[in-house]
Design a protein around this motif. Structure first.
Motif, PDB file in Angstrom:
ATOM      1  N   LEU A 145       0.846  -1.180   0.000  1.00  0.00           N
ATOM      2  CA  LEU A 145       0.000   0.000   0.000  1.00  0.00           C
ATOM      3  C   LEU A 145       0.886   1.235   0.000  1.00  0.00           C
ATOM      4  O   LEU A 145       2.081   1.154   0.286  1.00  0.00           O
ATOM      5  N   PRO A 146       0.321   2.397  -0.332  1.00  0.00           N
ATOM      6  CA  PRO A 146       1.137   3.612  -0.348  1.00  0.00           C
ATOM      7  C   PRO A 146       1.705   3.854   1.047  1.00  0.00           C
ATOM      8  O   PRO A 146       0.959   3.938   2.012  1.00  0.00           O
ATOM      9  N   ALA A 147       3.031   3.914   1.105  1.00  0.00           N
ATOM     10  CA  ALA A 147       3.654   4.067   2.422  1.00  0.00           C
ATOM     11  C   ALA A 147       4.837   5.006   2.334  1.00  0.00           C
ATOM     12  O   ALA A 147       5.529   5.091   1.310  1.00  0.00           O
ATOM     13  N   VAL A 166      -2.113  17.119  -1.770  1.00  0.00           N
ATOM     14  CA  VAL A 166      -2.833  16.446  -2.852  1.00  0.00           C
ATOM     15  C   VAL A 166      -3.814  15.401  -2.348  1.00  0.00           C
ATOM     16  O   VAL A 166      -4.629  14.892  -3.101  1.00  0.00           O
ATOM     17  N   CYS A 167      -3.722  15.087  -1.061  1.00  0.00           N
ATOM     18  CA  CYS A 167      -4.515  13.975  -0.558  1.00  0.00           C
ATOM     19  C   CYS A 167      -5.999  14.331  -0.515  1.00  0.00           C
ATOM     20  O   CYS A 167      -6.397  15.277   0.143  1.00  0.00           O
ATOM     21  N   PRO A 168      -6.828  13.595  -1.212  1.00  0.00           N
ATOM     22  CA  PRO A 168      -8.257  13.924  -1.241  1.00  0.00           C
ATOM     23  C   PRO A 168      -8.959  13.686   0.087  1.00  0.00           C
ATOM     24  O   PRO A 168     -10.064  14.182   0.301  1.00  0.00           O
ATOM     25  N   THR A 169      -8.318  12.932   0.989  1.00  0.00           N
ATOM     26  CA  THR A 169      -8.981  12.720   2.278  1.00  0.00           C
ATOM     27  C   THR A 169      -8.275  13.476   3.392  1.00  0.00           C
ATOM     28  O   THR A 169      -8.602  13.320   4.557  1.00  0.00           O
ATOM     29  N   GLY A 170      -7.282  14.273   3.045  1.00  0.00           N
ATOM     30  CA  GLY A 170      -6.635  15.114   4.046  1.00  0.00           C
ATOM     31  C   GLY A 170      -5.758  14.350   5.003  1.00  0.00           C
ATOM     32  O   GLY A 170      -5.620  14.692   6.179  1.00  0.00           O
ATOM     33  N   VAL A 171      -5.154  13.269   4.490  1.00  0.00           N
ATOM     34  CA  VAL A 171      -4.334  12.432   5.360  1.00  0.00           C
ATOM     35  C   VAL A 171      -2.872  12.834   5.221  1.00  0.00           C
ATOM     36  O   VAL A 171      -2.432  13.266   4.163  1.00  0.00           O
ATOM     37  N   ASP A 172      -2.123  12.716   6.300  1.00  0.00           N
ATOM     38  CA  ASP A 172      -0.669  12.860   6.211  1.00  0.00           C
ATOM     39  C   ASP A 172      -0.092  11.451   6.229  1.00  0.00           C
ATOM     40  O   ASP A 172      -0.002  10.819   7.279  1.00  0.00           O
ATOM     41  N   ILE A 173       0.279  10.968   5.046  1.00  0.00           N
ATOM     42  CA  ILE A 173       0.700   9.579   4.915  1.00  0.00           C
ATOM     43  C   ILE A 173       1.969   9.318   5.721  1.00  0.00           C
ATOM     44  O   ILE A 173       2.268   8.179   6.077  1.00  0.00           O
ATOM     45  N   ARG A 174       2.683  10.362   6.048  1.00  0.00           N
ATOM     46  CA  ARG A 174       3.928  10.158   6.793  1.00  0.00           C
ATOM     47  C   ARG A 174       3.663   9.690   8.219  1.00  0.00           C
ATOM     48  O   ARG A 174       4.557   9.251   8.915  1.00  0.00           O
ATOM     49  N   LEU A 231      -6.757   4.840   8.597  1.00  0.00           N
ATOM     50  CA  LEU A 231      -8.114   4.662   8.098  1.00  0.00           C
ATOM     51  C   LEU A 231      -8.463   5.615   6.966  1.00  0.00           C
ATOM     52  O   LEU A 231      -9.108   5.232   6.003  1.00  0.00           O
ATOM     53  N   GLY A 232      -8.020   6.869   7.081  1.00  0.00           N
ATOM     54  CA  GLY A 232      -8.415   7.869   6.095  1.00  0.00           C
ATOM     55  C   GLY A 232      -7.856   7.616   4.708  1.00  0.00           C
ATOM     56  O   GLY A 232      -8.400   8.083   3.718  1.00  0.00           O
ATOM     57  N   CYS A 233      -6.776   6.850   4.617  1.00  0.00           N
ATOM     58  CA  CYS A 233      -6.100   6.684   3.328  1.00  0.00           C
ATOM     59  C   CYS A 233      -6.870   5.722   2.435  1.00  0.00           C
ATOM     60  O   CYS A 233      -7.083   4.570   2.771  1.00  0.00           O
ATOM     61  N   ILE A 234      -7.296   6.222   1.275  1.00  0.00           N
ATOM     62  CA  ILE A 234      -8.021   5.355   0.352  1.00  0.00           C
ATOM     63  C   ILE A 234      -7.068   4.756  -0.681  1.00  0.00           C
ATOM     64  O   ILE A 234      -7.499   4.240  -1.697  1.00  0.00           O
ATOM     65  N   THR A 235      -5.802   4.848  -0.442  1.00  0.00           N
ATOM     66  CA  THR A 235      -4.706   4.328  -1.297  1.00  0.00           C
ATOM     67  C   THR A 235      -4.895   4.716  -2.760  1.00  0.00           C
ATOM     68  O   THR A 235      -4.861   3.872  -3.637  1.00  0.00           O
ATOM     69  N   CYS A 236      -5.066   6.010  -2.966  1.00  0.00           N
ATOM     70  CA  CYS A 236      -5.273   6.472  -4.330  1.00  0.00           C
ATOM     71  C   CYS A 236      -3.962   6.739  -5.032  1.00  0.00           C
ATOM     72  O   CYS A 236      -3.938   6.976  -6.248  1.00  0.00           O
ATOM     73  N   GLY A 237      -2.860   6.765  -4.290  1.00  0.00           N
ATOM     74  CA  GLY A 237      -1.552   6.920  -4.910  1.00  0.00           C
ATOM     75  C   GLY A 237      -1.206   8.341  -5.323  1.00  0.00           C
ATOM     76  O   GLY A 237      -0.141   8.581  -5.887  1.00  0.00           O
ATOM     77  N   LEU A 238      -2.086   9.299  -5.042  1.00  0.00           N
ATOM     78  CA  LEU A 238      -1.812  10.658  -5.502  1.00  0.00           C
ATOM     79  C   LEU A 238      -0.612  11.264  -4.774  1.00  0.00           C
ATOM     80  O   LEU A 238       0.137  12.055  -5.344  1.00  0.00           O
ATOM     81  N   CYS A 239      -0.428  10.834  -3.512  1.00  0.00           N
ATOM     82  CA  CYS A 239       0.717  11.371  -2.779  1.00  0.00           C
ATOM     83  C   CYS A 239       2.031  10.816  -3.332  1.00  0.00           C
ATOM     84  O   CYS A 239       3.080  11.440  -3.202  1.00  0.00           O
ATOM     85  N   LEU A 240       1.959   9.651  -3.968  1.00  0.00           N
ATOM     86  CA  LEU A 240       3.165   9.116  -4.608  1.00  0.00           C
ATOM     87  C   LEU A 240       3.600  10.027  -5.744  1.00  0.00           C
ATOM     88  O   LEU A 240       4.778  10.384  -5.859  1.00  0.00           O
TER      89      LEU A 240
END
Ligand code: SF4
Ligand code: SF4
Lengths: 473, 333
Positions: free
Chosen positions: A241-243, A277-285, A290-299
């Motif tokens: 998953l996007p990490a 860029v995150c459409p759900t306002g998540v800080d992937i770092r 839960l909020g991450c819909i793994t859309c890959g946009l942050c990649l």
């Protein structure tokens, strides 16, 4: 960092886009930045899958709607196939198949559905795309939201909502036409002749789309979606998953003036592009959440930053927990969980294929009369009465004839050469009497098999096992 | 995971503290939630009036004025009537046709006779089942009435092909509309016990196809008044309703005791032990409408014993018979 950050060059310029970030509790609208990239492109492609939803129902086949879920008449039409309530078990297998596919994909690559296919994601993406066209980029949108109402703001807001509503109405229409003839529906709609049910469906779907995609947005994913609640149990340390690669990125630190990379810092320059860029306002770092819909946009976002500062891509990447934590990465086939899902998928697929190839064109059921079980006729013979139900699954009306195998010697089907009309897609019921000489009736129950066949094409037939009843010997 | 520690943020607490530092904030519920609560409370009041929970003098006319569907107007009986109307609307085209058609024409019409077969069940159970039994299986008569034997069918079985007064559709219809009265004299005074015994044996043998084996009984049968009603061939005379004694179906009781009882005391003979056989006249009693009686005739015919009327096959029957090559294209719905 005590030093004030100066805006230098194009790289540090991105700091200004970040205003103030906090955990997304839904109290403010998220205006995500749109950046080009691999996943952005992929997302556009996968989302266009929904064009089928909008236009698939207009497809005609032999003068009829090719795909019609005719709930009113309790039959589904898929091209030449007609699926009647008797075959509905296949639909439950189909649901199982879809659920298991969802599970299998989730166990391999997390929420692919959420990020790339989900209607919520797709519609929100469309709605925000329109928003961006009308109100400008996220910065401008934030400013516009805060700005006092003036002619410009009213014009932009009103036109945005009108377009949203138009899409919502079209969504409602497109949904409904899967359940009845699309062209008839449009005709009724244009003439204001929709039924109460049609109106209700249209209104519900219009409002639902408008509010879910226009206002609820990522909140639907966070607080409403049941799949979001359970998806975590399907993912494990082998799931990719996007990490964010913590080891490589930390300690994060902003660039110094001149765009120089500080040596003892990690690769993350704390530019917040991934959050922007995150459409759900998540800080992937902060890790997978839960909020991450793994859309890959942050990649995409982070890769573009890495390109700019001359570091290798992939600080945020599709990776499993095992990989990030330095454990040996197992192969896909070493993932037992996925195998379980795959087995269930294959079983249900097998069931559906069996069902579709064994649909048959007719179905017969025979109910022997229970009161009285048999009747003694004046010549001493024994008569049984049966209620026949013949289901015609073809798209033509048929005439059928009744015959029987087994049973009592010398038995006679009363009016055996009489034909019965069975309308297409309907079940016809009729009564059949069978008479047998009493001396041949050997017991209380004699097994027999009834058969109905199309008079024009005797290979089109259906059988049913029944019994002939007589008195105790 | 994210560090999401909610701080007090200046929100006052209730003042209760547990476990050293666990306190209770006095936070308002969200506004939307409060609105929802208030709206629900309001709705209770509106619904209470609209239902109406109390039959107010206005009987909901206020809401009727607004034009909300059904408001203030709902009653269980009205709902029933509406549901009934839906059914009636489905049935009306059939019922209208039945009015003008003869029972034979109804029977010949595939669709109508199926309709009658389905809808006649209640009618039959309510009016006929009491004597003829559910589905016309007949009802065993039990009770202390009979001195000899408390047995026998109260009314004939209707699903066999033995008919006292004829099994063609018009005969059945005539039986229902006009009623029938069985008649057989008691023979306890005209025949000796021995003669009754003999003739009973003969009659039983007749039904089993070996009548000639009972010569004594046959002599009694031929020489007394039996043939007057049952005919010399003992096959009965339909116009009189006398039973066919050569078939396997018994109107009352086919055991030797049962037969003796019938012969000794008769049917409707006035004797205290006589068997009763009365089919009421449904036209006179007014219990059934003309259409009801037509329906019942078809319904009874379709039990399985109805006899075809070859000679007078109505034209409609020919038309209704399906022709395979001319399958009509039915409407889509
Ligand atoms: S964190 Fe990344 S992958 Fe997850 S939803 Fe946000 S942008 Fe998409
Ligand atoms: S992870 Fe990448 S995009 Fe996110 S702040 Fe760090 S450098 Fe920027």
């Amino acid at each position: 960092m005590s030093e004030p950050v100066k805006e230098v060059g194009s790289v540090t310029g991105i700091y200004s886009e970040h205003e103030e970030w906090s955990v997304n509790l839904g109290d403010k609208t998220i205006h995500a930045k749109r950046m080009p990239g691999r996943f952005r492109t992929l997302k556009y492609i996968t989302e266009s899958f929904w064009l089928i939803f909008f236009f698939g129902a207009y497809l005609r086949w032999n003068g009829k709607q090719a795909l019609l879920l005719d709930v009113n008449n309790r039959q589904f039409h898929i091209f030449n196939l007609t699926i009647l309530p008797q075959d509905i078990w296949m639909v439950s297998l189909l649901l199982l198949l879809l659920a298991m596919t969802l599970f299998a994909v989730t166990s391999v690559a997390s929420r692919v559905f959420c990020g790339f296919f989900c209607f919520q994601t797709a519609w929100v993406d469309l709605f925000t795309w329109i928003e961006e066209k009308i109100e400008g980029n996220p910065n401008k949108r934030h400013k516009l939201d805060a700005a006092p109402w003036n002619a410009d703001k009213i014009l932009r807001k009103v036109s945005k909502h009108l377009i949203w509503l138009a899409i919502a109405v079209f969504t409602g229409i497109s949904f409904t036409i899967w359940f009845e003839d699309a062209f008839v529906y449009w005709h009724d709609l244009m003439n204001f002749k929709l039924s109460m049910l049609e109106m209700t469906t249209l209104t519900a779907f219009t409002l639902g789309t408008y509010f879910l995609a226009g206002f609820m947005r990522e909140q639907a994913c966070l607080w409403l979606c049941p799949y979001a609640r359970i998806q975590a149990v399907m993912a494990d340390s082998q799931t990719i998953l996007p990490a964010y690669d913590v080891a490589r990125g930390e300690p994060r630190g902003k660039l110094r003036s001149g765009g120089k990379v500080v040596e003892q810092q990690g690769d993350c320059i704390d530019c917040f592009q991934c959050v922007q860029v995150c459409p759900t306002g998540v800080d992937i770092r902060d890790g997978q959440q839960l909020g991450c819909i793994t859309c890959g946009l942050c990649l995409d976002a982070c890769d573009s930053v890495m390109d700019k500062i001359g570091k290798p891509r992939g600080l945020i990447r599709y990776a499993s927990l095992d990989e990030l934590e330095g454990r040996p990465v197992k192969k896909l086939y070493q993932h037992p969980r996925t195998w379980v899902y795959v087995v269930i998928i294959l079983l249900s697929l097998g069931g559906i294929i069996y069902g579709l190839t064994h649909l048959g064109s007719m179905k017969l059921s025979v109910e022997p009369e229970r009161q009285p079980l048999f009747v003694r006729m004046s010549d001493g013979s024994i008569q049984n009465k049966y209620t026949f139900k013949v289901l015609n699954k073809t798209d033509k009306d048929l005439y059928v004839k009744v015959s029987a195998e087994g049973g009592v010697k010398g038995q006679l089907i009363v009016d055996a050469d009489k034909t019965q009309l069975v309308h297409h897609g309907k079940a016809a019921g009729f009564t059949v009497f069978v008479k047998a000489p009493a001396e041949n009736v050997m017991g209380e129950v004699t097994k027999m098999q009834f058969r109905v066949e199309n008079v024009e094409n005797p290979t089109m037939a259906a059988e049913y096992n029944s019994v002939f009843r007589g008195p105790k010997r | 995971m994210s560090d999401n520690h909610n701080s007090a943020g200046g929100v006052p607490t209730t003042g209760h503290v547990w476990d050293d530092d666990l306190a209770d904030f006095v936070n308002q519920p969200p506004k939307w939630w409060m609105l929802g609560l208030t709206a629900s409370a309001l709705w209770v009041v509106i619904y209470f009036i609209m239902y109406p929970a109390i039959p107010l003098a206005t009987n909901g006319t206020f809401f009727k004025g607004i034009g909300l569907p059904g408001t203030g107007q709902w009653t269980a009986i009205k709902e029933l009537a509406e549901d009934q109307k839906v059914l009636d609307d489905v049935r009306r085209p059939f019922e209208d046709k039945l009015k003008t058609m003869t029972p034979a024409a109804i029977l010949a019409d595939e669709e109508l006779s199926k309709y009658v077969e389905r809808s006649g069940k209640v009618l039959f159970s309510d009016n006929c089942g009491g004597c003829h039994g559910q589905n016309g299986v007949g009802t065993e008569q039990v009770g202390a009435k009979f001195a000899v034997r408390e047995q026998g069918l109260m009314a004939p079985r209707l699903n066999d092909d033995d008919w006292l007064y004829g099994g063609k559709i018009d005969d059945i219809h005539a039986t229902i509309t006009g009623g029938r009265q069985g008649m057989m004299t008691a023979h306890k005074d005209t025949l000796s016990a021995q003669q009754i015994d003999d003739v009973s044996k003969y009659v039983l043998a007749l039904s089993e196809g070996r009548g000639d084996s009972e010569a004594a009984g046959k002599k009694v049968f031929m020489e007394s008044d039996c043939t007057a009603c049952h005919g010399a061939d003992a096959k009965g005379i339909q116009a009189m309703g006398s039973a066919n004694l050569t078939d396997r179906v018994w109107r009352f009781d086919g055991s030797i005791e049962g037969i003796k009882q019938t012969i000794t005391y008769g049917v409707n003979s006035g004797d205290a032990n006589a068997r009763a056989a009365i089919m009421p006249n449904f036209t006179a009693s007014g219990k059934l409408s003309a259409v009801d009686m037509k329906k019942l005739a078809v319904y009874v015919y379709k039990f399985g014993g109805g006899q075809k009327d070859e000679a007078a096959a109505p034209v409609a029957a020919v038309e209704a018979a399906p022709a395979p090559e001319a399958a009509p294209a039915p409407e889509a719905k």
